[in-house]
Design an enzyme around this catalytic site. Sequence first.
Site, PDB file in Angstrom:
ATOM      1  N   TYR A 228      -1.465   5.690   8.857  1.00 32.97           N
ATOM      2  CA  TYR A 228      -0.852   5.088  10.039  1.00 32.97           C
ATOM      3  C   TYR A 228      -1.524   5.504  11.352  1.00 32.97           C
ATOM      4  O   TYR A 228      -1.287   4.878  12.373  1.00 32.97           O
ATOM      5  CB  TYR A 228       0.628   5.482  10.111  1.00 32.97           C
TER       6      TYR A 228
ATOM      7  N   GLU B 207       0.101   1.993   1.855  1.00 29.49           N
ATOM      8  CA  GLU B 207       0.938   1.659   3.012  1.00 29.49           C
ATOM      9  C   GLU B 207       0.069   1.632   4.257  1.00 29.49           C
ATOM     10  O   GLU B 207      -0.779   2.504   4.448  1.00 29.49           O
ATOM     11  CB  GLU B 207       2.064   2.681   3.247  1.00 29.49           C
TER      12      GLU B 207
ATOM     13  N   GLU C 267       3.822  10.374  -0.889  1.00 32.65           N
ATOM     14  CA  GLU C 267       3.744  11.209   0.306  1.00 32.65           C
ATOM     15  C   GLU C 267       4.365  12.598   0.157  1.00 32.65           C
ATOM     16  O   GLU C 267       5.310  12.956   0.864  1.00 32.65           O
ATOM     17  CB  GLU C 267       4.384  10.498   1.504  1.00 32.65           C
TER      18      GLU C 267
ATOM     19  N   ARG D 131       4.856  -3.285  -4.404  1.00 33.88           N
ATOM     20  CA  ARG D 131       4.978  -1.854  -4.652  1.00 33.88           C
ATOM     21  C   ARG D 131       6.391  -1.421  -4.276  1.00 33.88           C
ATOM     22  O   ARG D 131       6.807  -1.539  -3.120  1.00 33.88           O
ATOM     23  CB  ARG D 131       3.931  -1.092  -3.825  1.00 33.88           C
TER      24      ARG D 131
ATOM     25  N   ASN E 137      -1.669   6.267   2.123  1.00 37.50           N
ATOM     26  CA  ASN E 137      -0.822   5.763   3.200  1.00 37.50           C
ATOM     27  C   ASN E 137      -1.409   6.255   4.514  1.00 37.50           C
ATOM     28  O   ASN E 137      -1.599   7.457   4.701  1.00 37.50           O
ATOM     29  CB  ASN E 137       0.615   6.265   3.062  1.00 37.50           C
TER      30      ASN E 137
END
Length: 472
Positions: free
Chosen positions: A310, A367, A181, A92, A308
């Site tokens: 985290y 991600e 994002e 990606r 994504n």
Amino acid sequence: MTSSIASERQALEARARSLVLPKGFVFGAATAAYQIEGAPQADGKGESIWDRFCRLDGVIADGSSGDIACNHYHLWREDIAVMKDLGLDAYRFSLAWSRLFPLGAGRANATGFAFYDRLIDGLLEAGIEPFLTLYHWDLPQALQDKGGWYSRETAEHFANYAAAAAAAYGDRVKRWTTLNEPWTFCWSGHATGEDAPGLNDGAKGGVSASHHALLGHGLAVPAIRAEIADASVGIVFDLNVVEAASSDPADVAAARRFDGAQNRWFLDAVFKGRYPDDMLALYGKLLPDIRPQDNAIIAAPVDYLGVNIYRRSVIAEGTELAPLNFQRIQPEGSYSAVNYEIWPRCIYDILHYVSDNYAPKAIFISENGVATKPETVSSDGHVWDDLRAKYYVDHLEEVSKAAGEGVPVKGYFAWTLTDNFEWAYGYTTPFGITHVDFATQVRRIKYSGKIFAIIAGEGKTLTETKPSARLA
């Protein structure tokens, strides 16, 4: 190496081998153009907002920039060799808009288009599927000078750029992402000034940029489909499952507002065709001009959602970003070098949050990864990033659990392929599964890369890659 460390690594590798994920599950790694390419003025490339932003005093932790970064513009063959060594199914990556259109619109730069032709052909020759992202934060500076994401014209220029890229690469690239994002590049770039273009306009800036970015997404989706009949088109959101810091009604309300800003504002717009009523009421006079047809444009059907993820967000009432009025609470536990809580359950929770509330056709973890302090090569020639290696196993176990419960998660992309320029942190917080010696540009796969390769079913001998003699 002590026997206890060896035993821990053996146990981790056994866990990696035991992971069960759906048939056809895609394992990949992700990057972004500005963070790895370098060559900011090569072959006719125009200036981007990050080229400009990094020239400002004090905005990057170590005073650095992406001017050289991983020199991927010249070393892409070496990076493909690393991907092959890792056994990746997919890669990606993003296009640098100003490499294709130096002014963001108008004259195309044939040399810039040719670079991505070579990269895409190289990936396909290596058996690696390209997942192409059109926008990963590096708006052409010429468009910023005309208003950037505060302007509806930028959304229209974005759709034209998307159509041109699809026409150029659609014969070989079938997986397309419009935006990466929008919460972060809109709010950190326009509300707080932490990221490019460095505007500190509060919630009004974040909301205005967000609407025009989403409008650009909605215009780009049919533009891509018009060029590629069999395109799979999606968008990537950075999402957090939000928890109230306490049962106090004020904290619960603050958590609801934060969830509305980071998650529901974007998800509702794309999947439900409208912004959340509570957030429209909250923003009130801060809202930009939202025209009657905008909701339908933004809600153009997508084939997948990229997530994504985290961390989780534990939120209490506070004063940050009025009228959101929240503060982030840091529970006791382990934290990364960018002060993100290491909480593997977050990936399971976000997959269910998205699937249960929005039912996308497919979900990719686009991600996921962890930052550390800068690492060194040990005397045995390895980079032993045990924390990151364990992070991937812990999080992929949660993905496996969600998939087993019926969540349509189709793939996982490690952030990131190589250590790189990590935006406002510069080179102080590496995320890579491959170590880069920025003085020599030698790539060396870390222990986390070995673990990732095992998970992907490609446990093979991993080596270092040096730049070719012409660039050494």
